[in-house]
Scaffold this motif. Structure first.
Motif, mmCIF file in Angstrom:
data_model
loop_
_atom_site.group_PDB
_atom_site.id
_atom_site.type_symbol
_atom_site.label_atom_id
_atom_site.label_comp_id
_atom_site.label_asym_id
_atom_site.label_seq_id
_atom_site.Cartn_x
_atom_site.Cartn_y
_atom_site.Cartn_z
ATOM 1 N N GLY A 50 -6.724 -2.436 11.042
ATOM 2 C CA GLY A 50 -7.258 -2.207 9.702
ATOM 3 C C GLY A 50 -6.737 -3.204 8.685
ATOM 4 N N SER A 51 -5.481 -3.559 8.795
ATOM 5 C CA SER A 51 -4.890 -4.513 7.864
ATOM 6 C C SER A 51 -5.529 -5.896 8.008
ATOM 7 C CB SER A 51 -3.377 -4.597 8.106
ATOM 8 O OG SER A 51 -2.767 -5.401 7.132
ATOM 9 N N LEU A 52 -5.733 -6.328 9.242
ATOM 10 C CA LEU A 52 -6.357 -7.637 9.452
ATOM 11 C C LEU A 52 -7.845 -7.617 9.093
ATOM 12 C CD1 LEU A 52 -4.503 -8.834 12.673
ATOM 13 C CD2 LEU A 52 -4.112 -9.552 10.305
ATOM 14 N N GLU A 53 -8.503 -6.469 9.238
ATOM 15 C CA GLU A 53 -9.884 -6.357 8.761
ATOM 16 C C GLU A 53 -9.932 -6.500 7.239
ATOM 17 O OE1 GLU A 53 -11.161 -2.593 10.361
ATOM 18 O OE2 GLU A 53 -11.602 -3.461 12.334
ATOM 19 N N ALA A 54 -8.962 -5.887 6.529
ATOM 20 C CA ALA A 54 -8.876 -6.025 5.071
ATOM 21 C C ALA A 54 -8.597 -7.476 4.686
ATOM 22 C CB ALA A 54 -7.797 -5.101 4.508
ATOM 23 N N ALA A 55 -7.805 -8.161 5.494
ATOM 24 C CA ALA A 55 -7.562 -9.587 5.244
ATOM 25 C C ALA A 55 -8.854 -10.378 5.390
ATOM 26 C CB ALA A 55 -6.481 -10.117 6.199
ATOM 27 N N GLY A 56 -9.654 -10.020 6.362
ATOM 28 C CA GLY A 56 -10.939 -10.680 6.563
ATOM 29 C C GLY A 56 -11.892 -10.503 5.386
ATOM 30 N N ARG A 57 -11.705 -9.411 4.648
ATOM 31 C CA ARG A 57 -12.516 -9.165 3.449
ATOM 32 C C ARG A 57 -11.902 -9.803 2.199
ATOM 33 N NH1 ARG A 57 -12.363 -4.025 5.922
ATOM 34 N NH2 ARG A 57 -10.845 -3.280 4.394
ATOM 35 N N GLY A 58 -10.752 -10.455 2.344
ATOM 36 C CA GLY A 58 -10.106 -11.113 1.216
ATOM 37 C C GLY A 58 -9.255 -10.210 0.350
ATOM 38 N N GLU A 59 -9.003 -8.981 0.792
ATOM 39 C CA GLU A 59 -8.210 -8.032 0.013
ATOM 40 C C GLU A 59 -6.713 -8.297 0.120
ATOM 41 O OE1 GLU A 59 -9.407 -4.275 1.656
ATOM 42 O OE2 GLU A 59 -11.499 -4.613 1.081
ATOM 43 N N VAL A 75 4.702 -10.672 6.741
ATOM 44 C CA VAL A 75 4.663 -10.128 5.387
ATOM 45 C C VAL A 75 3.199 -10.073 4.970
ATOM 46 C CG1 VAL A 75 4.873 -12.317 4.110
ATOM 47 C CG2 VAL A 75 5.712 -10.194 3.082
ATOM 48 N N THR A 76 2.876 -9.074 4.157
ATOM 49 C CA THR A 76 1.511 -8.929 3.657
ATOM 50 C C THR A 76 1.506 -9.162 2.157
ATOM 51 O OG1 THR A 76 0.943 -7.375 5.409
ATOM 52 C CG2 THR A 76 -0.437 -7.334 3.434
ATOM 53 N N LEU A 77 0.544 -9.940 1.703
ATOM 54 C CA LEU A 77 0.328 -10.182 0.281
ATOM 55 C C LEU A 77 -0.963 -9.471 -0.096
ATOM 56 C CD1 LEU A 77 1.189 -11.751 -2.312
ATOM 57 C CD2 LEU A 77 -0.350 -13.571 -1.529
ATOM 58 N N PHE A 78 -0.843 -8.402 -0.894
ATOM 59 C CA PHE A 78 -2.012 -7.639 -1.340
ATOM 60 C C PHE A 78 -2.595 -8.324 -2.566
ATOM 61 C CE2 PHE A 78 0.646 -4.618 0.900
ATOM 62 C CZ PHE A 78 -0.265 -3.986 1.724
ATOM 63 N N LEU A 79 -3.885 -8.591 -2.520
ATOM 64 C CA LEU A 79 -4.560 -9.334 -3.585
ATOM 65 C C LEU A 79 -5.607 -8.521 -4.331
ATOM 66 C CD1 LEU A 79 -5.099 -12.570 -1.497
ATOM 67 C CD2 LEU A 79 -3.475 -12.290 -3.388
ATOM 68 N N GLY A 80 -6.136 -7.472 -3.749
ATOM 69 C CA GLY A 80 -7.250 -6.726 -4.323
ATOM 70 C C GLY A 80 -6.809 -5.695 -5.340
ATOM 71 N N PHE A 81 -6.886 -6.045 -6.619
ATOM 72 C CA PHE A 81 -6.489 -5.139 -7.689
ATOM 73 C C PHE A 81 -7.627 -4.975 -8.683
ATOM 74 C CE2 PHE A 81 -2.482 -6.417 -5.881
ATOM 75 C CZ PHE A 81 -1.816 -5.198 -5.813
ATOM 76 N N PRO A 82 -7.577 -3.926 -9.514
ATOM 77 C CA PRO A 82 -8.648 -3.681 -10.494
ATOM 78 C C PRO A 82 -8.806 -4.850 -11.478
ATOM 79 C CG PRO A 82 -7.169 -1.786 -10.340
ATOM 80 C CD PRO A 82 -6.543 -2.900 -9.565
ATOM 81 N N HIS A 87 -3.908 -10.739 -12.556
ATOM 82 C CA HIS A 87 -2.763 -11.645 -12.571
ATOM 83 C C HIS A 87 -1.664 -11.274 -11.580
ATOM 84 C CE1 HIS A 87 -1.807 -8.236 -15.093
ATOM 85 N NE2 HIS A 87 -0.528 -8.543 -14.984
ATOM 86 N N ARG A 88 -1.802 -10.153 -10.874
ATOM 87 C CA ARG A 88 -0.694 -9.740 -10.016
ATOM 88 C C ARG A 88 -1.095 -9.590 -8.555
ATOM 89 N NH1 ARG A 88 0.537 -4.527 -8.383
ATOM 90 N NH2 ARG A 88 -0.897 -2.906 -9.072
ATOM 91 N N ALA A 89 -0.083 -9.691 -7.722
ATOM 92 C CA ALA A 89 -0.210 -9.444 -6.290
ATOM 93 C C ALA A 89 0.984 -8.591 -5.881
ATOM 94 C CB ALA A 89 -0.223 -10.756 -5.509
ATOM 95 N N GLU A 90 0.877 -7.985 -4.730
ATOM 96 C CA GLU A 90 1.957 -7.113 -4.262
ATOM 97 C C GLU A 90 2.386 -7.526 -2.861
ATOM 98 O OE1 GLU A 90 2.764 -2.349 -3.506
ATOM 99 O OE2 GLU A 90 1.228 -2.983 -4.933
#
Length: 185
Positions: A50-59, A75-82, A87-90
């Motif tokens: 699921g995590s790599l599928e979300a990466a494939g969607r650019g999230e 490490v995972t860099l979360f990019l999909g925010f409201p 300006h932020r990533a997690e």
């Protein structure tokens, strides 16, 4: 020190197996990464699918520390925010194989994630880590600032209640700040 490199992880059967093994090992060692011990291999593999599928969607971007073709850290860099948080990533799921700890892999993964966040136009990184046995000292060494502590946040993998420490780090000028506005002229 072993030869390893950092790069995004592609969703291959071998990568999913390596990631699942890493997650199971990390949870068994007591690291608080959202799962309880004992963690079944298939559950860990499903999580990474699921995590790599979300990466494939650019999230998000899932980075790996590779020793040859074997993943020894991630490490995972979360990019999909409201829309009000462009300006932020997690940062999430920073893990290194027990056999490879102390070699600078976690620091290298964090540096790569920070660089990637900057390239994606992010100015702030946030993360959290367990109060007990977490990686707080690593994050402080890497320039993250403590924002606070939430007590009784989650269970550790072995069933104890633990707080979580919130961290943040400015990595670029804020959107609309004078430094950034001046750079656009």
């Amino acid at each position: 020190m072993s030869d390893w490199c950092i790069r995004p992880i592609a969703a291959t059967p071998a990568a999913l197996d390596d990631l699942a093994t890493l997650l199971v090992e990390t949870v068994a060692s007591g690291a608080s990464v959202s799962f309880l011990h004992p963690l079944a291999f298939e559950e860990a593999r499903n999580f990474w699918t699921g995590s790599l599928e979300a990466a494939g969607r650019g999230e998000r971007v899932v980075l790996g520390a590779f020793e040859g073709e074997r993943i020894v850290g991630t490490v995972t860099l979360f990019l999909g925010f409201p829309p009000n948080q462009p300006h932020r990533a997690e940062i999430g799921k920073l893990m290194t194989r027990l056999s490879h700890r102390g070699q600078g892999i976690a620091s290298a993964l964090m540096a790569a994630a920070e660089t990637l966040a900057c390239e994606r136009g992010k100015s702030h990184l946030v993360l959290d880590t367990a109060e007990e046995e977490g990686a707080a000292s690593l994050y402080e060494r890497l320039g993250f600032e403590r924002a606070g502590l939430i007590p009784h946040f989650a269970f550790t993998p072995h069933g104890r209640m633990s707080g979580t420490i919130l961290f943040w780090k400015p990595i670029a000028p804020l959107p609309g700040s004078p430094a950034r506005a001046g750079a656009r002229r």
